[in-house]
Design a protein around this motif. Structure first.
Motif, PDB file in Angstrom:
ATOM      1  N   ALA B  66       0.664  -1.082  -0.049  1.00  0.00           N
ATOM      2  CA  ALA B  66       0.089   0.030  -0.182  1.00  0.00           C
ATOM      3  C   ALA B  66       0.817   1.151   0.195  1.00  0.00           C
ATOM      4  O   ALA B  66       2.277   1.291   0.761  1.00  0.00           O
ATOM      5  CB  ALA B  66      -0.853  -0.039   1.317  1.00  0.00           C
ATOM      6  N   GLY B  68       0.987   5.700   0.236  1.00  0.00           N
ATOM      7  CA  GLY B  68       0.091   7.025   0.263  1.00  0.00           C
ATOM      8  C   GLY B  68       0.921   7.719  -0.738  1.00  0.00           C
ATOM      9  O   GLY B  68       0.895   7.843  -1.869  1.00  0.00           O
ATOM     10  N   GLY B  70       4.307   8.249  -0.356  1.00  0.00           N
ATOM     11  CA  GLY B  70       5.679   7.872  -0.600  1.00  0.00           C
ATOM     12  C   GLY B  70       6.900   8.702  -0.104  1.00  0.00           C
ATOM     13  O   GLY B  70       7.905   8.970  -0.417  1.00  0.00           O
ATOM     14  N   THR B  71       6.241   9.129   1.124  1.00  0.00           N
ATOM     15  CA  THR B  71       7.457  10.114   1.642  1.00  0.00           C
ATOM     16  C   THR B  71       8.130   9.605   3.013  1.00  0.00           C
ATOM     17  O   THR B  71       8.837  10.166   3.453  1.00  0.00           O
ATOM     18  CB  THR B  71       6.444  11.285   2.375  1.00  0.00           C
ATOM     19  OG1 THR B  71       5.962  10.955   3.421  1.00  0.00           O
ATOM     20  CG2 THR B  71       5.865  12.096   1.450  1.00  0.00           C
ATOM     21  N   SER B 132       6.174  16.409   7.267  1.00  0.00           N
ATOM     22  CA  SER B 132       5.610  16.289   6.009  1.00  0.00           C
ATOM     23  C   SER B 132       4.143  16.374   5.822  1.00  0.00           C
ATOM     24  O   SER B 132       3.467  15.943   5.054  1.00  0.00           O
ATOM     25  CB  SER B 132       6.012  14.904   5.689  1.00  0.00           C
ATOM     26  OG  SER B 132       5.600  13.838   6.636  1.00  0.00           O
ATOM     27  N   THR B 137       0.113  11.185   3.772  1.00  0.00           N
ATOM     28  CA  THR B 137      -1.445  10.875   3.876  1.00  0.00           C
ATOM     29  C   THR B 137      -1.780  10.118   5.565  1.00  0.00           C
ATOM     30  O   THR B 137      -0.766   9.769   5.995  1.00  0.00           O
ATOM     31  CB  THR B 137      -1.579   9.916   2.897  1.00  0.00           C
ATOM     32  OG1 THR B 137      -1.189   8.505   3.327  1.00  0.00           O
ATOM     33  CG2 THR B 137      -1.430  10.271   1.532  1.00  0.00           C
TER      34      THR B 137
HETATM   35  C1  LIG Z   1      10.531  16.400   4.558  1.00  0.00           C
HETATM   36  C2  LIG Z   1      10.053  15.176   5.151  1.00  0.00           C
HETATM   37  C3  LIG Z   1       9.789  15.321   6.510  1.00  0.00           C
HETATM   38  C4  LIG Z   1       9.370  14.264   7.581  1.00  0.00           C
HETATM   39  N1  LIG Z   1       9.166  14.434   8.931  1.00  0.00           N
HETATM   40  C5  LIG Z   1       8.361  13.652   9.606  1.00  0.00           C
HETATM   41  C6  LIG Z   1       8.249  13.784  10.874  1.00  0.00           C
HETATM   42  O1  LIG Z   1       8.271  14.874  11.290  1.00  0.00           O
HETATM   43  N2  LIG Z   1       7.477  12.775  11.523  1.00  0.00           N
HETATM   44  C7  LIG Z   1       7.173  11.704  11.022  1.00  0.00           C
HETATM   45  O2  LIG Z   1       6.646  10.888  11.569  1.00  0.00           O
HETATM   46  N3  LIG Z   1       7.666  11.297   9.599  1.00  0.00           N
HETATM   47  C8  LIG Z   1       8.185  12.248   8.792  1.00  0.00           C
HETATM   48  N4  LIG Z   1       8.711  11.989   7.629  1.00  0.00           N
HETATM   49  C9  LIG Z   1       8.215  10.559   6.970  1.00  0.00           C
HETATM   50  C10 LIG Z   1       6.840  10.239   6.394  1.00  0.00           C
HETATM   51  O3  LIG Z   1       6.564  11.453   5.874  1.00  0.00           O
HETATM   52  C11 LIG Z   1       5.958   9.718   7.217  1.00  0.00           C
HETATM   53  O4  LIG Z   1       6.499   8.252   7.669  1.00  0.00           O
HETATM   54  C12 LIG Z   1       4.475   9.689   6.633  1.00  0.00           C
HETATM   55  O5  LIG Z   1       3.694   8.960   7.611  1.00  0.00           O
HETATM   56  C13 LIG Z   1       4.512   8.823   5.579  1.00  0.00           C
HETATM   57  O6  LIG Z   1       3.162   9.004   4.750  1.00  0.00           O
HETATM   58  P1  LIG Z   1       2.980   8.546   3.293  1.00  0.00           P
HETATM   59  O7  LIG Z   1       1.454   8.792   2.868  1.00  0.00           O
HETATM   60  O8  LIG Z   1       3.999   9.434   2.421  1.00  0.00           O
HETATM   61  O9  LIG Z   1       3.286   6.867   3.066  1.00  0.00           O
HETATM   62  P2  LIG Z   1       4.044   6.108   2.385  1.00  0.00           P
HETATM   63  O10 LIG Z   1       5.486   6.661   2.169  1.00  0.00           O
HETATM   64  O11 LIG Z   1       3.589   6.141   0.917  1.00  0.00           O
HETATM   65  O12 LIG Z   1       3.947   4.838   3.053  1.00  0.00           O
HETATM   66  C14 LIG Z   1       4.487   4.743   4.174  1.00  0.00           C
HETATM   67  C15 LIG Z   1       4.003   3.173   4.971  1.00  0.00           C
HETATM   68  O13 LIG Z   1       2.785   3.291   5.037  1.00  0.00           O
HETATM   69  C16 LIG Z   1       2.150   2.364   4.298  1.00  0.00           C
HETATM   70  N5  LIG Z   1       0.605   2.423   4.055  1.00  0.00           N
HETATM   71  C17 LIG Z   1       0.609   3.586   3.470  1.00  0.00           C
HETATM   72  N6  LIG Z   1      -0.889   3.938   3.242  1.00  0.00           N
HETATM   73  C18 LIG Z   1      -1.471   2.669   3.865  1.00  0.00           C
HETATM   74  C19 LIG Z   1      -2.836   2.169   4.188  1.00  0.00           C
HETATM   75  N7  LIG Z   1      -3.682   2.792   3.524  1.00  0.00           N
HETATM   76  N8  LIG Z   1      -2.758   1.023   4.761  1.00  0.00           N
HETATM   77  C20 LIG Z   1      -1.774   0.465   5.451  1.00  0.00           C
HETATM   78  N9  LIG Z   1      -0.422   0.665   4.977  1.00  0.00           N
HETATM   79  C21 LIG Z   1      -0.397   2.005   4.559  1.00  0.00           C
HETATM   80  C22 LIG Z   1       3.318   2.014   3.333  1.00  0.00           C
HETATM   81  O14 LIG Z   1       3.084   0.549   2.646  1.00  0.00           O
HETATM   82  C23 LIG Z   1       4.499   2.193   3.952  1.00  0.00           C
HETATM   83  O15 LIG Z   1       4.769   1.144   4.790  1.00  0.00           O
HETATM   84  C24 LIG Z   1       9.177  12.858   6.954  1.00  0.00           C
HETATM   85  C25 LIG Z   1       9.317  12.752   5.460  1.00  0.00           C
HETATM   86  C26 LIG Z   1       9.977  13.638   4.648  1.00  0.00           C
HETATM   87  C27 LIG Z   1       9.892  13.491   3.329  1.00  0.00           C
END
Ligand SMILES: Cc1cc2nc3c(=O)[nH]c(=O)nc-3n(C[C@H](O)[C@H](O)[C@H](O)COP(=O)(O)OP(=O)(O)OC[C@H]3O[C@@H](n4cnc5c(N)ncnc54)[C@H](O)[C@@H]3O)c2cc1C
Ligand SMILES: Cc1cc2nc3c(=O)[nH]c(=O)nc-3n(C[C@H](O)[C@H](O)[C@@H](O)COP(=O)(O)OP(=O)(O)OC[C@H]3O[C@@H](n4cnc5c(N)ncnc54)[C@H](O)[C@@H]3O)c2cc1C
Lengths: 348, 474
Positions: B66, B68, B70-71, B132, B137
């Motif tokens: 899955a 979201g 991709g961060t 982020s 998401t």
């Molecule tokens: C500039 C920057 C700053 C950041 N700062 C922080 C911060 O301050 N704190 C923090 O905690 N993180 C931070 N992060 C990390 C990241 O943003 C988080 O981990 C965020 O929760 C990931 O969300 P995403 O939607 O991009 O998920 P993705 O990267 O797309 O996926 C993350 C994980 O979630 C799983 N997933 C996604 N959607 C679902 C779903 N519906 N059901 C089950 N599993 C799912 C995926 O398989 C993967 O394992 C940062 C990243 C960046 C690039």
């Protein structure tokens, strides 16, 4: 009734490996949950007690599961700290493990959240006698599967908790309580509805049917008076300021208002559910946490009515089947099978 | 019919990507050092489509991830070679926002900040605020139990999720939790949060909302050393204050932030940001005490935001710090270890020493209130061997955190990046328990295969269920 006593981790493991069906008991304050049924051996954990680590500047402690809450709270108090979720039945001897297993929070859950917001880590003995750790001992941690959160409300069904780590907070320096009597339940409910969405940082917001609100404030003594006044202005009501603030809330969190009732029940509520609950034949009761948590005393017909209305609840005292409804099969079944494949630990 | 044909029957053209050029953007997450080519990317628009896709995967034994936005910084949303990516960005509707009940029911692809935006007119907000938050998401936040600057006071994502609808890897749909802050029976939704997509896909999420704090008091203090800034944090805690946030930046991070957004920070060895929040009368009193504590901590300079604009200016540099470091170095690795707060000084000193030893610069930005370090290890991927050295250094830092009694990750998850370090933090029996749960819910090992679990134990089942978990971790 067969009974074993375990006062160490090894003794818990030994007990788990030698008995086919075990029911852990901390202090026994929730007898509906800790009284063994036919074929079960009682595992008495009251000897598994003591605080293992406590660093006030970290806001973290670790203690054996059988430690009485009272002992923990006394230690914290000496450093100006407390368990913000204000666990019930501390005075009657409730233990940390029993509180987690039953998933219980008290009136001050309103301010910072419930037990589930404060548990950081666990060590438990699973159904095969293996020692398993989940979580950690720091206030922030996201490594591995969070078995500590799985323990909240688990009723011991995944294993016997031996050690638990919690986050704690500095106690409010001073507190004050305002009691407001309304003309009818609708008005009281409307006032509570209003207060819930305002940024007032209330320590507690309780509704005592039919139409009384109790509101607790905490903070710097210098600001409390002003905040109280503002509250009265918002509600356009003077109310009564309680003289016995501390003693009063200790009584509430020890569920003294249920004392006369034969059956004690915890009901997860919502504001929208309150009118429906109020239509049922329940006994003495109080909604905590801005209406999200009901502790009610009742007789058999009250319990039946809850069940008939399909309202989820947990019986703490006075009935055979404590949990309604059972957890969703498709997820629970698998987790249970993984941790307790031989079905040593009953659920409720 | 083969897997792909069945998928094509499920998703209209344009919502099933299979061409090479379409797949490239999904080959990695924000940890771009790892790349894997999926077989296809599905873009569902409703939960039935997700459920059907998962069921197809189960029937054909195809692994899925899955995704979201991709961060993820730990390779959490890295595809499995030849597997399916279920990209949830289009499922971005807030289904219900009930201010009275203080809840929002959302689809998994809703962007974190959007929830607070929609809740703002009612005086409410969604507390967990990863840096982020403008792009990540809720589904990703749930999978990683994401945090932010306010975790000490408000906890992480897990505390703010009241209910979940999940499709298990076998394709069964379950509802965990509900709409109340309280529940009865095992906290299964709390358990799902933080399992990094290994136990299923979240289809719908019920979030708790909080009243927006009435007043803020934001203070920026400059120090001559990192140690002095760290000391100040301990003093604040000892005074009995509970700030909403306490953040520290070191010289390198300050320089980066200045170069990027000109926040107007003093050029010193360390900056501390402390933010108090609550009812205005209370914040006033707390601010008095804070002023005294900071005065006694030997700060070189203290600034207090006098307006919302000044407050935002203070936060601007901090929030931009990660991306700003990109200006100082072509590449960097963000680490995310946690140490007990009282060992922060020790940890930072050792990180400094390691930085010298490896000849790589390390910038430090961290959530000082909860001991969550974010060392940024700077390297140049074009120089041979630098990535490997940077990874080795990052690994040393993680081991250090565990040694000091902390954790491998505070908020970014284990993903693929840190799974090799799991045995440093967890005993074989702990990992075995995780594997057993994974295997019971996902007997074919399809959901986010190859993440989190290092493959310590052998298949716990004797005969019976044969799984490929062992091979996955090889
Ligand atoms: C500039 C920057 C700053 C950041 N700062 C922080 C911060 O301050 N704190 C923090 O905690 N993180 C931070 N992060 C990390 C990241 O943003 C988080 O981990 C965020 O929760 C990931 O969300 P995403 O939607 O991009 O998920 P993705 O990267 O797309 O996926 C993350 C994980 O979630 C799983 N997933 C996604 N959607 C679902 C779903 N519906 N059901 C089950 N599993 C799912 C995926 O398989 C993967 O394992 C940062 C990243 C960046 C690039
Ligand atoms: C109305 C009332 C008044 C009382 N007054 C007093 C009094 O004044 N003084 C006094 O000394 N005693 C009193 N008692 C008895 C006393 O409360 C019990 O001895 C108390 O300690 C119960 O422990 P507990 O509440 O923590 O959990 P229990 O009721 O023992 O258990 C609750 C649930 O948790 C499970 N569980 C418990 N521990 C674990 C664990 N470690 N791992 C896994 N599962 C676990 C149990 O199996 C059960 O499902 C009173 C009891 C009642 C009902």
């Amino acid at each position: 009734m067969p009974e074993v006593f375990a006062s160490s981790l090894e003794e818990v493991q030994e007990a788990v490996r030698t008995h086919a069906r075990l029911r852990p008991k901390g202090g026994g304050t929730k007898p509906a949950l800790s009284t063994p049924k036919e074929g079960e051996t009682l595992l008495d954990l009251s000897g598994l007690r003591g605080i293992l680590e406590y660093a006030p500047e970290e806001f973290v402690f670790t203690a054996y599961a059988g430690t009485p809450l009272k002992e923990i709270e006394e230690t914290l108090r000496a450093h100006g700290q407390y368990l913000p979720f204000h666990p019930p039945l501390a005075e009657q001897g409730a233990t940390l493990g029993g509180t987690v297993a039953a998933g219980l929070s008290g009136p001050m859950r309103e301010r910072f959240g419930g037990l589930r917001d404060f548990i950081l880590g666990v060590r438990f003995v699973d159904g095969e006698g293996r020692l398993v750790r989940g979580g950690g001992k720091v206030v922030k941690n996201a490594a591995g599967f969070p078995f500590h959160r799985l323990m909240v409300g688990s009723l011991g069904t995944f294993g016997v908790m031996v050690e638990l780590s919690f986050k704690v907070f500095p106690s409010p320096r001073a507190t004050q309580t305002l009691r407001l009597a309304y003309g009818n339940p609708g008005e009281a409910l409307a006032a509570m509805e209003r207060l819930r969405v305002l940024p007032l940082d209330l320590l507690a917001l309780d509704l005592i049917p039919p139409a009384t609100l109790e509101i607790r404030l905490g903070g710097f003594p210098e600001s409390l008076g002003k905040r109280l006044k503002r509250l009265q202005e918002i509600l356009q009501k003077e109310g009564e300021v309680l003289a016995e603030d501390e003693a009063h809330w200790e009584g509430v969190r020890n569920l003294r208002f249920l004392e006369e009732a034969p059956i004690w029940v915890k009901v997860p509520s919502t504001l929208a559910l309150v009118p429906k609950l109020e239509g049922l034949p329940l006994g003495p009761r109080r909604y905590l946490g801005g209406g999200e948590l009901l502790y009610a005393g009742m007789e058999a017909k009250g319990l039946e009515s809850l069940r008939r209305a399909g309202i989820p609840h947990l019986v703490l005292k006075g009935a055979q089947d404590p949990l309604f409804p059972l957890p969703p099969e498709a997820f629970f079944r698998e987790v249970k099978l993984a941790l307790d494949p031989r079905g040593r630990f009953p659920l409720g | 019919m083969g897997f792909l044909e069945e998928l094509r029957a499920l998703f209209p053209p344009g919502r099933l990507l299979t061409r090479e050029a379409e797949l490239v953007p999904y080959e990695s997450d924000a940890l771009t050092a790892y790349r894997k080519r999926p077989l296809a990317v599905a873009l569902p628009e409703g939960k039935e489509e997700v459920v059907e896709a998962v069921r197809l995967c189960y029937r054909h034994g195809v692994p899925f991830v899955a995704r979201g936005s991709g961060t993820s910084l730990s390779g959490g949303s890295l595809p499995v070679e030849g597997g399916l990516v279920i990209a949830l960005n289009r499922m971005n509707r807030i289904l219900r926002l009930d201010p009275k009940a203080r809840i929002a029911v959302v689809e998994p692809g809703v962007v974190n900040l959007e929830v607070s935006r929609q809740a703002a007119p009612f005086g409410l907000y969604y507390a967990p605020d990863p840096s982020s938050q403008p792009i990540s998401t809720i589904g990703g936040n749930v999978a990683f139990n994401s945090g932010g600057a306010h975790c000490l006071k408000y906890g992480m994502t897990a505390g703010h999720v009241l209910g979940l609808e999940v499709v298990t890897p076998k394709g069964e749909v379950v509802r965990l939790g509900g709409e109340s802050l309280e529940g009865v029976g095992p906290d299964l939704h709390g358990f799902f949060v933080g399992t990094e997509g290994l136990l299923g896909v979240a289809l719908e999420i019920t979030l708790r909302l909080l009243p927006k704090p009435e007043a803020y008091h934001t203070l920026l203090a400059a120090y001559g050393s990192l140690e002095a800034a760290g000391d100040a944090v301990s003093r604040v805690i000892q005074s009995g204050l509970l700030p909403g946030a306490m953040e520290i930046m070191d010289r390198l991070a300050i320089e980066a932030a200045e170069a990027a957004v000109r926040a107007g920070y003093p050029r010193v060895e360390a900056l501390l940001i402390v933010e108090l929040e609550g009812p205005k009368e209370e914040v006033e009193e707390e601010a008095r005490l804070l002023a005294q504590v900071i005065r006694e901590s030997g700060a070189l300079e203290v600034r207090i935001a006098q307006s919302e604009a000044e407050r935002q200016a203070i936060w601007k540099g901090r929030k931009a710090a990660f991306s700003a470091v990109g200006r100082l170095s072509p590449d960097y690795i963000v680490q995310d270890g946690v140490v007990p707060r009282s060992r922060l000084g020790e940890a930072l000193k050792e990180i400094g020493r390691l930085s010298q030893e490896y000849g790589l610069r390390v910038a430090n930005v961290f959530h000082a209130g909860d001991g969550n370090l974010h060392p940024l290890v700077l390297y140049d991927g074009k120089k041979p061997g630098q990535l490997e050295r940077a990874e080795e250094l990052a690994g040393e830092i993680l081991k250090l955190c565990v040694r000091l009694g902390g954790s491998l990750t505070g908020e970014h998850g284990i993903g693929v990046e840190k799974k090799g370090y799991m045995p440093k933090m967890f005993a074989p029996e702990d990992l075995l328990a995780m594997e057993r749960v994974k295997e019971a819910l996902d007997p074919k090992g399809l959901a986010n295969r190859g993440k989190v679990l290092p493959g310590y134990g052998q298949s716990p089942h004797q005969g019976g269920l044969k799984t490929d978990l062992g091979e996955l971790y090889a």
